[in-house]
Design a protein around this motif. Structure first.
Motif: not given
Length: 150
Positions: A64-67, A81-91, A108-111, A116-123
């Motif tokens: 559930h880690l997003t940021t 961060f492997s398997g952090c399926t909702r990680l969309i922002s790493l600052y 297995s992260t959006p980055i 499909t879990t987060a519904g997007q790519y991460g940055n």
């Protein structure tokens, strides 16, 4: 919300599978040990103001880690961060050099790819002064389309 002000080092597996943690802050931590927060499924946001090194598997499976914020990071080790399926922002917004990045950190992260879990790519957000260095740096170049200059 938990802040650990005096913590300098987090030992390996210190919070392993601690699902009750949701938002944490370690402003003085310099090192996160291997699997320190692995499978902490409740984590949604983390901030490590002074952390330089993130060891292998440190946040593996934090589903559930997003940021995440590591403004002084110098090294991220394998599968951190492997398997952090909702990680969309790493600052990495205050770093002064491109951190060393091991293989498979973002498996297995959006980055690492569309989630499909987060519904997007991460940055990954990096200082404008280092942006071009990230694009050619070892292992960072693989995710160059996910690197954003700030």
């Amino acid at each position: 919300n938990i802040a650990f002000l005096d913590c300098i080092t987090i030992n390996p597996s210190a919070f392993y599978n601690c699902s009750g943690l949701t938002i944490i802050s370690f402003p003085n931590c310099a090192l996160i040990g291997s699997s320190a927060f692995a499978f902490c499924s409740g984590l949604t946001s983390i901030e490590f103001s002074n952390c330089g090194t993130i060891d292998s598997y440190a946040f593996r499976g934090c589903s559930h880690l997003t940021t995440a914020s590591f403004p002084n990071c110098i090294s991220i080790n394998g599968y951190a961060f492997s398997g952090c399926t909702r990680l969309i922002s790493l600052y990495l917004n205050s770093i002064i050099t491109v951190p060393t990045l091991s293989n498979s950190v973002f498996i297995s992260t959006p980055i690492g790819g569309y989630s499909t879990t987060a519904g997007q790519y991460g940055n990954v957000y990096v200082p404008a002064s280092l942006y071009s260095n990230f694009l050619i740096a070892s292992n960072w170049s693989v995710i160059s389309s996910r690197i954003i200059s700030i």
